[in-house]
Write a protein that holds these residues in place. Structure first.
Motif, short mmCIF file in Angstrom:
data_model
loop_
_atom_site.label_atom_id
_atom_site.label_comp_id
_atom_site.label_asym_id
_atom_site.label_seq_id
_atom_site.Cartn_x
_atom_site.Cartn_y
_atom_site.Cartn_z
N PRO A 28 -24.17 -9.11 14.28
CA PRO A 28 -23.88 -9.66 15.61
C PRO A 28 -25.06 -10.41 16.23
CG PRO A 28 -23.13 -7.39 15.45
CD PRO A 28 -23.88 -7.68 14.20
N SER A 29 -26.30 -9.92 16.02
CA SER A 29 -27.44 -10.56 16.70
C SER A 29 -27.70 -11.96 16.14
CB SER A 29 -28.69 -9.68 16.59
OG SER A 29 -28.84 -9.22 15.27
N VAL A 30 -27.59 -12.13 14.82
CA VAL A 30 -27.79 -13.47 14.26
C VAL A 30 -26.60 -14.36 14.60
CG1 VAL A 30 -27.97 -14.79 12.10
CG2 VAL A 30 -29.35 -12.74 12.41
N ALA A 31 -25.39 -13.79 14.54
CA ALA A 31 -24.19 -14.59 14.83
C ALA A 31 -24.23 -15.16 16.24
CB ALA A 31 -22.94 -13.73 14.64
N SER A 32 -24.75 -14.39 17.19
CA SER A 32 -24.73 -14.89 18.57
C SER A 32 -25.85 -15.89 18.83
CB SER A 32 -24.81 -13.72 19.56
OG SER A 32 -26.05 -13.07 19.39
N ALA A 33 -26.90 -15.86 18.01
CA ALA A 33 -28.05 -16.73 18.29
C ALA A 33 -28.05 -18.02 17.47
CB ALA A 33 -29.34 -15.96 18.00
N ALA A 34 -27.32 -18.06 16.35
CA ALA A 34 -27.46 -19.18 15.40
C ALA A 34 -26.96 -20.50 15.98
CB ALA A 34 -26.70 -18.86 14.12
N ARG A 35 -27.74 -21.56 15.73
CA ARG A 35 -27.38 -22.92 16.13
C ARG A 35 -27.22 -23.76 14.87
NH1 ARG A 35 -26.46 -20.52 19.67
NH2 ARG A 35 -27.58 -20.08 21.57
N PRO A 36 -26.34 -24.77 14.89
CA PRO A 36 -26.15 -25.60 13.69
C PRO A 36 -27.47 -26.22 13.22
CG PRO A 36 -24.41 -26.02 15.26
CD PRO A 36 -25.42 -25.14 15.97
N GLY A 37 -27.73 -26.09 11.93
CA GLY A 37 -28.98 -26.62 11.37
C GLY A 37 -29.99 -25.53 11.12
N GLN A 38 -29.81 -24.38 11.76
CA GLN A 38 -30.77 -23.29 11.54
C GLN A 38 -30.44 -22.55 10.24
OE1 GLN A 38 -30.49 -21.15 15.36
NE2 GLN A 38 -32.62 -21.74 15.67
N PHE A 39 -31.41 -21.78 9.78
CA PHE A 39 -31.21 -21.03 8.54
C PHE A 39 -31.77 -19.63 8.71
CE2 PHE A 39 -35.39 -22.89 8.30
CZ PHE A 39 -36.16 -21.96 7.63
N ILE A 40 -31.51 -18.79 7.71
CA ILE A 40 -32.09 -17.45 7.73
C ILE A 40 -32.74 -17.17 6.38
CG2 ILE A 40 -30.65 -16.40 9.51
CD1 ILE A 40 -28.76 -15.50 7.51
N MET A 41 -33.75 -16.30 6.39
CA MET A 41 -34.37 -15.84 5.14
C MET A 41 -33.65 -14.54 4.79
SD MET A 41 -36.90 -18.04 4.49
CE MET A 41 -38.22 -17.32 3.54
N VAL A 42 -33.03 -14.51 3.62
CA VAL A 42 -32.15 -13.40 3.24
C VAL A 42 -32.75 -12.61 2.10
CG1 VAL A 42 -29.78 -12.81 2.58
CG2 VAL A 42 -30.23 -14.99 3.70
N ARG A 43 -32.74 -11.29 2.22
CA ARG A 43 -33.09 -10.44 1.07
C ARG A 43 -32.29 -9.15 1.15
NH1 ARG A 43 -37.21 -6.75 2.63
NH2 ARG A 43 -37.55 -6.25 0.45
N GLN A 44 -32.21 -8.46 0.00
CA GLN A 44 -31.47 -7.20 0.01
C GLN A 44 -32.41 -6.10 0.47
OE1 GLN A 44 -29.91 -5.86 -3.76
NE2 GLN A 44 -28.66 -4.27 -2.80
N GLN A 45 -31.90 -5.26 1.38
CA GLN A 45 -32.72 -4.17 1.92
C GLN A 45 -33.15 -3.21 0.81
OE1 GLN A 45 -31.18 -1.49 5.12
NE2 GLN A 45 -31.10 -3.40 6.26
N GLY A 46 -34.45 -2.85 0.81
CA GLY A 46 -34.94 -1.84 -0.13
C GLY A 46 -35.18 -2.35 -1.53
N VAL A 47 -34.97 -3.65 -1.77
CA VAL A 47 -35.17 -4.20 -3.11
C VAL A 47 -36.50 -4.96 -3.15
CG1 VAL A 47 -34.27 -5.93 -4.74
CG2 VAL A 47 -32.73 -4.30 -3.68
N LEU A 48 -37.33 -4.66 -4.16
CA LEU A 48 -38.67 -5.27 -4.20
C LEU A 48 -38.74 -6.49 -5.12
CD1 LEU A 48 -40.85 -2.03 -4.27
CD2 LEU A 48 -40.22 -3.46 -2.32
#
Ligand code: FAD
Ligand code: FES
Length: 258
Positions: A28-48
């Motif tokens: 919800p927090s990213v969904a409400s803040a995201a603007r077109p053109g923005q991106f996110i850095m994605v990783r799996q939790q707990g994975v090194l």
């Protein structure tokens, strides 16, 4: 200061073709803040391994969920495509100040995507209701990309497809579908491989101020600290992660871009 690191949960990974997938993530927090053109850095939790997040553009927002579209090219994207619903993810973002803003009513927007470059442009199309005043051009390699072309076509009203091997739509790159010149009402918003963006800037040498490009750079931190994504612009050095990823084509020093 707003929080930048968030937890998300995968609701669904849907394979669109052998090498492209769509991820639906509850955050919800990213969904409400995201603007077109923005991106996110994605990783799996707990994975090194891989340890660092990978940049992926927000392709859609629906209520409390975000959609990401990704091509399976390496370690993280292979892992991501295999994760079951319920998997926990770390999402850093949304990142980027060079995002897209709602165009004035008299503008006509040409959305020009090279393969997965469609992701941020689909979000812009959705968010700004560009249906009646935009054209979407999608360039793909060709054979094997039918699923992604079908997916994109379902989301936009008018779309022209170009393919390198000529098996889908016009034979050629996305530039083959563009006009010889841009009139004053037209703007191009483009995302795709660097050679495509460079070719766009050189196709319209006097109208580069009417073109916005999303630059695809390798990123380590995504928060402006490592300086690994700095480019030269007419306004001095800029970090693609926090100052971009969208820039005016007239700002970019194209001859310095590898
Ligand atoms: C702002 C931004 C937004 C992006 N949005 C998307 C998106 O929505 N969908 C999508 O599929 N991809 C997107 N990318 C590219 C994506 O981040 C990379 O494909 C991803 O990091 C690959 O991770 P991997 O671990 O699977 O592959 P890796 O093992 O890290 O790399 C596999 C291959 O891809 C190359 N590579 C890695 N990162 C990049 C990069 N940024 N640009 C060019 N080549 C790269 C590597 O050199 C290697 O040859 C975006 C990149 C940026 C900078
Ligand atoms: S990725 Fe570290 S400064 Fe941009």
């Amino acid at each position: 200061m707003d929080r930048i690191d968030h937890n998300g949960v995968i609701l669904k990974i849907h394979q669109l073709s052998s090498e492209v997938a769509e991820a639906t993530i509850h955050c919800p927090s990213v969904a409400s803040a995201a603007r077109p053109g923005q991106f996110i850095m994605v990783r799996q939790q707990g994975v090194l391994d891989p340890l660092l997040g990978r940049p992926l553009a927000v392709a859609a927002v629906n209520g409390e969920t975000i959609t990401l579209l990704f091509q399976i090219v390496g370690k993280f994207t292979s892992l991501f495509a295999s994760l079951p619903p319920g998997s926990k993810m770390n999402l850093r973002g949304p990142i980027g100040n060079g995002y897209l803003s709602r165009p004035s009513q008299n503008k006509h927007i040409l959305l020009v995507a090279g393969t997965l470059g469609a992701a941020p442009l689909l979000f812009a199309f959705q968010n700004f209701s560009l249906c009646s005043r935009s054209d979407f051009v999608l360039g793909v390699p060709g054979k094997g990309w039918e699923g992604f072309v079908r997916y994109t076509r379902e989301k936009v009203s008018r779309m022209t497809v170009c393919s390198d091997d000529g098996t889908l739509g016009i034979h050629g790159t996305a530039l083959a579908a563009l006009p010889d010149a841009l009139n004053e009402r037209m703007e191009i918003w483009a995302c795709g491989p660097l050679p495509m963006l460079k070719a766009l800037a050189f196709k319209y040498p006097d109208q580069k101020h009417q073109i916005r490009v999303s630059l695809d750079m390798k990123m380590t931190c995504g928060i402006g600290g490592c300086l690994g994504c700095v480019i030269d612009t007419s306004m001095g050095p800029k970090r693609v992660c926090v100052d971009g990823p969208f820039f005016l084509a007239s700002e970019v020093q194209w001859n310095d871009m590898a």
